[in-house]
Motif scaffolding. Sequence first.
Motif, PDB file in Angstrom:
ATOM      1  N   LEU A 122       0.961  -1.337  -0.067  1.00 57.21           N
ATOM      2  CA  LEU A 122      -0.067   0.087  -0.033  1.00 57.21           C
ATOM      3  C   LEU A 122       0.807   1.126   0.238  1.00 57.21           C
ATOM      4  CD1 LEU A 122      -2.779   1.561   0.554  1.00 57.21           C
ATOM      5  CD2 LEU A 122      -2.401   1.075   2.820  1.00 57.21           C
ATOM      6  N   ILE A 123       0.476   2.144  -1.077  1.00 58.17           N
ATOM      7  CA  ILE A 123       1.337   3.359  -0.974  1.00 58.17           C
ATOM      8  C   ILE A 123       0.329   4.456  -0.414  1.00 58.17           C
ATOM      9  CG2 ILE A 123       2.766   4.944  -2.313  1.00 58.17           C
ATOM     10  CD1 ILE A 123       3.190   2.650  -4.340  1.00 58.17           C
ATOM     11  N   GLY A 124       0.553   5.080   0.560  1.00 59.43           N
ATOM     12  CA  GLY A 124      -0.522   6.279   1.047  1.00 59.43           C
ATOM     13  C   GLY A 124      -1.114   5.753   2.079  1.00 59.43           C
ATOM     14  N   ALA A 125      -1.004   6.460   3.382  1.00 63.76           N
ATOM     15  CA  ALA A 125      -1.620   5.870   4.651  1.00 63.76           C
ATOM     16  C   ALA A 125      -2.518   7.325   5.167  1.00 63.76           C
ATOM     17  CB  ALA A 125      -0.789   5.748   5.683  1.00 63.76           C
ATOM     18  N   GLY A 126      -3.127   7.905   4.200  1.00 62.43           N
ATOM     19  CA  GLY A 126      -4.078   9.000   4.576  1.00 62.43           C
ATOM     20  C   GLY A 126      -5.364   8.361   4.726  1.00 62.43           C
ATOM     21  N   LYS A 127      -6.516   8.956   4.408  1.00 59.43           N
ATOM     22  CA  LYS A 127      -7.881   8.631   4.802  1.00 59.43           C
ATOM     23  C   LYS A 127      -8.111   7.210   4.150  1.00 59.43           C
ATOM     24  CE  LYS A 127     -12.054   8.945   6.846  1.00 59.43           C
ATOM     25  NZ  LYS A 127     -12.149   8.613   8.494  1.00 59.43           N
ATOM     26  N   PHE A 128      -7.966   7.258   2.803  1.00 54.85           N
ATOM     27  CA  PHE A 128      -8.375   6.016   2.240  1.00 54.85           C
ATOM     28  C   PHE A 128      -7.516   5.015   2.637  1.00 54.85           C
ATOM     29  CE2 PHE A 128     -10.950   4.878  -1.859  1.00 54.85           C
ATOM     30  CZ  PHE A 128     -10.686   3.596  -1.776  1.00 54.85           C
ATOM     31  N   GLY A 129      -6.296   5.007   2.626  1.00 54.18           N
ATOM     32  CA  GLY A 129      -5.336   4.070   2.960  1.00 54.18           C
ATOM     33  C   GLY A 129      -5.615   3.439   4.327  1.00 54.18           C
ATOM     34  N   SER A 130      -6.082   4.549   5.438  1.00 48.73           N
ATOM     35  CA  SER A 130      -6.302   4.085   6.688  1.00 48.73           C
ATOM     36  C   SER A 130      -7.522   2.983   6.540  1.00 48.73           C
ATOM     37  CB  SER A 130      -6.560   5.342   7.615  1.00 48.73           C
ATOM     38  OG  SER A 130      -5.360   6.243   7.645  1.00 48.73           O
ATOM     39  N   MET A 131      -8.420   3.309   5.896  1.00 51.09           N
ATOM     40  CA  MET A 131      -9.533   2.593   5.804  1.00 51.09           C
ATOM     41  C   MET A 131      -9.157   1.203   5.291  1.00 51.09           C
ATOM     42  SD  MET A 131     -12.391   5.513   4.515  1.00 51.09           S
ATOM     43  CE  MET A 131     -13.998   4.559   4.931  1.00 51.09           C
ATOM     44  N   ILE A 132      -8.499   1.088   4.187  1.00 50.52           N
ATOM     45  CA  ILE A 132      -7.837  -0.168   3.864  1.00 50.52           C
ATOM     46  C   ILE A 132      -7.225  -0.986   4.971  1.00 50.52           C
ATOM     47  CG2 ILE A 132      -6.216  -1.235   1.989  1.00 50.52           C
ATOM     48  CD1 ILE A 132      -6.688   1.105   0.215  1.00 50.52           C
ATOM     49  N   LEU A 133      -6.266  -0.347   5.800  1.00 52.72           N
ATOM     50  CA  LEU A 133      -5.697  -1.111   6.858  1.00 52.72           C
ATOM     51  C   LEU A 133      -6.588  -1.409   7.796  1.00 52.72           C
ATOM     52  CD1 LEU A 133      -2.487   1.625   6.834  1.00 52.72           C
ATOM     53  CD2 LEU A 133      -2.441  -0.965   6.097  1.00 52.72           C
ATOM     54  N   SER A 134      -7.639  -0.594   7.927  1.00 55.55           N
ATOM     55  CA  SER A 134      -8.543  -1.207   9.057  1.00 55.55           C
ATOM     56  C   SER A 134      -9.079  -2.306   8.842  1.00 55.55           C
ATOM     57  CB  SER A 134      -9.657  -0.148   9.211  1.00 55.55           C
ATOM     58  OG  SER A 134     -10.662  -0.379  10.152  1.00 55.55           O
ATOM     59  N   GLN A 135      -9.624  -2.577   7.661  1.00 60.56           N
ATOM     60  CA  GLN A 135     -10.313  -3.963   7.483  1.00 60.56           C
ATOM     61  C   GLN A 135      -9.229  -5.010   6.962  1.00 60.56           C
ATOM     62  OE1 GLN A 135     -13.047  -2.496   8.540  1.00 60.56           O
ATOM     63  NE2 GLN A 135     -13.684  -4.597   7.439  1.00 60.56           N
ATOM     64  N   GLY A 190       8.490  -9.932  -3.793  1.00 61.28           N
ATOM     65  CA  GLY A 190       7.490 -10.687  -3.201  1.00 61.28           C
ATOM     66  C   GLY A 190       6.189 -10.187  -3.128  1.00 61.28           C
ATOM     67  N   ILE A 191       6.016  -8.969  -3.458  1.00 62.11           N
ATOM     68  CA  ILE A 191       4.730  -8.397  -3.426  1.00 62.11           C
ATOM     69  C   ILE A 191       3.774  -8.442  -4.825  1.00 62.11           C
ATOM     70  CG2 ILE A 191       3.485  -5.953  -3.544  1.00 62.11           C
ATOM     71  CD1 ILE A 191       5.686  -5.066  -1.552  1.00 62.11           C
ATOM     72  N   GLU A 192       2.796  -8.892  -4.725  1.00 61.30           N
ATOM     73  CA  GLU A 192       1.989  -9.349  -5.921  1.00 61.30           C
ATOM     74  C   GLU A 192       1.258  -8.181  -6.595  1.00 61.30           C
ATOM     75  OE1 GLU A 192      -1.611 -12.890  -6.975  1.00 61.30           O
ATOM     76  OE2 GLU A 192      -0.459 -12.645  -4.655  1.00 61.30           O
ATOM     77  N   ILE A 193       0.657  -7.281  -5.704  1.00 67.24           N
ATOM     78  CA  ILE A 193      -0.131  -6.325  -6.165  1.00 67.24           C
ATOM     79  C   ILE A 193      -0.029  -4.950  -5.342  1.00 67.24           C
ATOM     80  CG2 ILE A 193      -1.880  -6.989  -4.583  1.00 67.24           C
ATOM     81  CD1 ILE A 193      -4.006  -6.275  -6.793  1.00 67.24           C
ATOM     82  N   VAL A 194       0.056  -3.845  -6.080  1.00 67.84           N
ATOM     83  CA  VAL A 194       0.337  -2.595  -5.548  1.00 67.84           C
ATOM     84  C   VAL A 194      -0.816  -1.699  -5.518  1.00 67.84           C
ATOM     85  CG1 VAL A 194       1.572  -0.277  -5.608  1.00 67.84           C
ATOM     86  CG2 VAL A 194       2.858  -2.541  -5.988  1.00 67.84           C
ATOM     87  N   ILE A 195      -1.208  -1.184  -4.131  1.00 66.78           N
ATOM     88  CA  ILE A 195      -2.528  -0.053  -4.085  1.00 66.78           C
ATOM     89  C   ILE A 195      -1.872   1.222  -3.900  1.00 66.78           C
ATOM     90  CG2 ILE A 195      -4.614   0.422  -3.015  1.00 66.78           C
ATOM     91  CD1 ILE A 195      -4.136  -2.510  -1.546  1.00 66.78           C
ATOM     92  N   ASP A 196      -2.211   2.309  -4.872  1.00 63.75           N
ATOM     93  CA  ASP A 196      -1.628   3.650  -4.767  1.00 63.75           C
ATOM     94  C   ASP A 196      -3.132   4.202  -4.227  1.00 63.75           C
ATOM     95  OD1 ASP A 196      -1.576   6.465  -5.673  1.00 63.75           O
ATOM     96  OD2 ASP A 196       0.433   5.814  -5.833  1.00 63.75           O
ATOM     97  N   ALA A 197      -2.868   4.857  -2.990  1.00 67.46           N
ATOM     98  CA  ALA A 197      -3.943   5.693  -2.407  1.00 67.46           C
ATOM     99  C   ALA A 197      -3.256   7.130  -1.990  1.00 67.46           C
ATOM    100  CB  ALA A 197      -4.440   4.962  -1.093  1.00 67.46           C
ATOM    101  N   THR A 198      -2.678   7.529  -2.612  1.00 70.71           N
ATOM    102  CA  THR A 198      -1.863   8.755  -2.421  1.00 70.71           C
ATOM    103  C   THR A 198      -2.567  10.133  -2.796  1.00 70.71           C
ATOM    104  OG1 THR A 198      -0.473   8.974  -4.600  1.00 70.71           O
ATOM    105  CG2 THR A 198       0.663   7.914  -2.892  1.00 70.71           C
ATOM    106  N   GLY A 199      -3.471  10.004  -3.888  1.00 72.39           N
ATOM    107  CA  GLY A 199      -4.197  11.080  -4.269  1.00 72.39           C
ATOM    108  C   GLY A 199      -3.398  12.113  -5.211  1.00 72.39           C
ATOM    109  N   HIS A 200      -2.154  11.710  -5.298  1.00 67.94           N
ATOM    110  CA  HIS A 200      -1.163  12.599  -5.925  1.00 67.94           C
ATOM    111  C   HIS A 200      -1.289  12.207  -7.512  1.00 67.94           C
ATOM    112  CE1 HIS A 200       2.389  14.892  -7.254  1.00 67.94           C
ATOM    113  NE2 HIS A 200       2.408  15.584  -6.195  1.00 67.94           N
ATOM    114  N   PRO A 201      -1.799  12.879  -8.331  1.00 62.95           N
ATOM    115  CA  PRO A 201      -1.553  12.251  -9.605  1.00 62.95           C
ATOM    116  C   PRO A 201      -0.290  12.185 -10.271  1.00 62.95           C
ATOM    117  CG  PRO A 201      -2.221  14.583  -9.772  1.00 62.95           C
ATOM    118  CD  PRO A 201      -1.918  14.434  -8.383  1.00 62.95           C
ATOM    119  N   LEU A 202       0.575  12.889 -10.170  1.00 64.95           N
ATOM    120  CA  LEU A 202       1.778  12.467 -10.727  1.00 64.95           C
ATOM    121  C   LEU A 202       2.750  11.562 -10.034  1.00 64.95           C
ATOM    122  CD1 LEU A 202       3.193  16.347 -11.185  1.00 64.95           C
ATOM    123  CD2 LEU A 202       1.790  14.924 -12.868  1.00 64.95           C
ATOM    124  N   ALA A 203       2.797  11.611  -8.834  1.00 65.95           N
ATOM    125  CA  ALA A 203       3.190  10.304  -8.049  1.00 65.95           C
ATOM    126  C   ALA A 203       2.536   9.176  -8.355  1.00 65.95           C
ATOM    127  CB  ALA A 203       3.234  10.720  -6.575  1.00 65.95           C
TER     128      ALA A 203
END
Length: 446
Positions: free
Chosen positions: A21-34, A96-109
Amino acid sequence: MNLYTLLGQRASEGRPIRAGLIGAGKFGSMILSQARFIDGLHIVGVADLNVSRAKESLARVGWDAAAYAAPSFGEAMDTGATFVTEDAMALTQHEGIEIVIDATGHPLAGVRHALSAIENGKHMVMVNVEADVLCGPWLAAKAKANGVLYSMAYGDQPALICELVDWVRSCGFELVAAGKGMKYVPDYRYSTPDTVWDHFGWSKEEVAAGDFNPKMYNSFVDGTKSAIEMAAVANATGLSCPEDGLGFYPCGTHDLARVFRPASDGGRLPKGGVAEVAASEELDGRQVHNDIRWGVWATFRAPCEYTRDCFRQYGLKIDDSGWYGSSWRPFHIIGLEAAISVLSVCLRGEPTGCSKEYRGDAVAIAKADLQAGSMLDGEGGYAVVADALPASTSAKINALPIGLAHHVKLKNHVGKDQIVTFDDVEVTDDLDIVKIRKEMQSMVAD
């Protein structure tokens, strides 16, 4: 309807889905919660520019400190714990990582993270709709060429709209329009980070207690986020963006089939086949009855008289003619549902929405008279708002996408409500993204 069963099989075989997971803001926190409640899903790494903030997010959503204390990706893989780092590119490259989730909200990054993940053989879930509407069709093509999948994030409205659209078409109905609800009146278009909380009605104490970003939330209010999301929906579904931008027609669920039908049949749409937004406020600020502020919807037409009769007989919400019906989902709970995308991609080999072609664009429009030499401050800021236009129109006028309207200097005066073009700005950084955008011009759909 078998993701849970498939995940259980993998977990029993000792082969959990290993995600980053990239980005631990609001959306990322909700992913981590579950994520900690989903057996068979292992968040190997969390990358955030602010490692302390990321760890605070993990603690806030209930993780034990030991669960995110791994000192490396390798240790995380071996122990089932999570490594927190500031190095997003290292996360996209770890074998070892199979899938990446970008939750940064930063378009260029987000574009750069996705490209690195794809080139390193990872599937990509793009929570970052800003990045998706900026370069999504190009990234999806790149992923296909590399034998991996690129997906929208379930729980966010574009992916849920794609699901409704797929249902409509798979049933053999004629898709007329699809979109989301939004709290909006035209004056919100000029909202700034200084005024945003007044529109939400939250107290200073509520804002201070939460992880709320005023620019991000202002992008919801001023219509920018809606423009971004509807352009992304157009690219994923084959719908069009309205020629003159989004209409934001006030409408409740009981009236979707009447309002979101073509004007030739008594509705508000200049034509069918578009992505649109149902406003949850009337023009005078009154709340719309049965509003769908938090949800998604689709309207469709019966292909024959027999189907029309069945619409009426089985309780579908229809218009006065009976030909048009509607379906909706009254909520979206963003990151709490995002695991559906991870499981669908890894277990079914199926994205939950994907930008297939370049049909829509979210272009930057001046909120006020902007002088040459001034700086644009991007999505949700003081200078520009976005609207959704057909990609063919955007390409013809050389419009500046909202995703590139960050920290760039104006060369020309741009009047209030005018579209900003590439000719109006000095683009000295981010030339890699500009190059991708130029390559996307060949992907413009008719």
